[in-house]
Motif scaffolding. Structure first.
Motif, PDB file in Angstrom:
ATOM      1  N   ASN A 138       0.825  -1.209   0.000  1.00  0.00           N
ATOM      2  CA  ASN A 138       0.000   0.000   0.000  1.00  0.00           C
ATOM      3  C   ASN A 138       0.856   1.255   0.000  1.00  0.00           C
ATOM      4  N   VAL A 139       1.950   1.222   0.735  1.00  0.00           N
ATOM      5  CA  VAL A 139       2.871   2.366   0.772  1.00  0.00           C
ATOM      6  C   VAL A 139       3.540   2.543  -0.589  1.00  0.00           C
ATOM      7  N   TYR A 147       4.313   5.646  -5.384  1.00  0.00           N
ATOM      8  CA  TYR A 147       4.395   5.670  -6.847  1.00  0.00           C
ATOM      9  C   TYR A 147       3.475   6.764  -7.407  1.00  0.00           C
ATOM     10  N   PHE A 148       2.334   6.963  -6.762  1.00  0.00           N
ATOM     11  CA  PHE A 148       1.360   7.956  -7.198  1.00  0.00           C
ATOM     12  C   PHE A 148       1.814   9.382  -6.922  1.00  0.00           C
ATOM     13  N   ILE A 199      11.959   6.450  -7.754  1.00  0.00           N
ATOM     14  CA  ILE A 199      12.623   5.295  -7.160  1.00  0.00           C
ATOM     15  C   ILE A 199      11.567   4.233  -6.892  1.00  0.00           C
ATOM     16  N   ASP A 200      12.010   2.996  -6.826  1.00  0.00           N
ATOM     17  CA  ASP A 200      11.128   1.884  -6.472  1.00  0.00           C
ATOM     18  C   ASP A 200      11.368   1.576  -5.001  1.00  0.00           C
ATOM     19  N   ILE A 201      10.499   2.081  -4.117  1.00  0.00           N
ATOM     20  CA  ILE A 201      10.726   1.914  -2.685  1.00  0.00           C
ATOM     21  C   ILE A 201      10.446   0.498  -2.210  1.00  0.00           C
ATOM     22  N   SER A 202       9.859  -0.344  -3.070  1.00  0.00           N
ATOM     23  CA  SER A 202       9.647  -1.738  -2.687  1.00  0.00           C
ATOM     24  C   SER A 202      10.888  -2.584  -2.947  1.00  0.00           C
ATOM     25  N   ASP A 203      11.873  -2.048  -3.672  1.00  0.00           N
ATOM     26  CA  ASP A 203      13.116  -2.766  -3.975  1.00  0.00           C
ATOM     27  C   ASP A 203      13.969  -2.883  -2.717  1.00  0.00           C
ATOM     28  N   TRP A 209      13.942   0.758   1.996  1.00  0.00           N
ATOM     29  CA  TRP A 209      13.497   2.146   2.006  1.00  0.00           C
ATOM     30  C   TRP A 209      12.457   2.378   3.085  1.00  0.00           C
ATOM     31  N   THR A 210      12.536   3.539   3.727  1.00  0.00           N
ATOM     32  CA  THR A 210      11.439   4.056   4.541  1.00  0.00           C
ATOM     33  C   THR A 210      11.162   5.480   4.050  1.00  0.00           C
TER      34      THR A 210
END
Length: 131
Positions: A40-41, A46-47, A62-66, A72-73
């Motif tokens: 969800n984050v 991304y939005f 950036i892809d914060i899920s990577d 990433w926080t």
């Protein structure tokens, strides 16, 4: 919009030239921290991250899920607003509409910053995760 992440701190500041009576010259801000591994984050970030291009010349997505090499926080800052009376009672039903103690709030994004945590074997005095 609802706030994203775990609330770290909230505070109020005085507003000069307030235009609405319900604010009474104060604005409430909420600081939250969210982990990029939460789907969800990641979807929310991304939005909203294209907004950074309007304010930072060299901003990039950036892809914060990577989680390759670290994780990433994100620290989000939201401004809290009271839902207007006529909109807060539309879809709540008769019981909620008659209850004046139910305060409807929504949150507007005021800013964010990303933090990348990674393992550093060279950090002194002991190795560990650093930001």
């Amino acid at each position: 919009t609802q706030r994203i992440g775990r609330v770290l701190h909230s505070y109020q500041v005085d507003i000069q030239d307030s235009t609405t009576a319900e604010e009474e010259g104060k604005a409430t801000f909420v600081l939250t921290m969210a982990h990029g591994s939460d789907p969800n984050v990641a979807a929310y970030h991304y939005f909203i991250q294209p907004l950074a291009r309007w304010f930072i010349e060299t901003a990039d997505d950036i892809d914060i899920s990577d989680e390759d090499g670290g994780f990433w926080t994100v620290l989000y800052l939201f401004r809290e607003h009271a839902m207007p009376e006529n909109k807060s009672n539309n879809n709540l039903g008769a019981d909620a509409a008659s209850s004046p103690s139910v305060a409807q709030k929504y949150y507007a994004l005021a800013g964010y910053t990303t933090l990348f945590h990674f393992h550093s074997p060279f950090r002194k005095p002991t190795p560990g995760i650093i930001v």
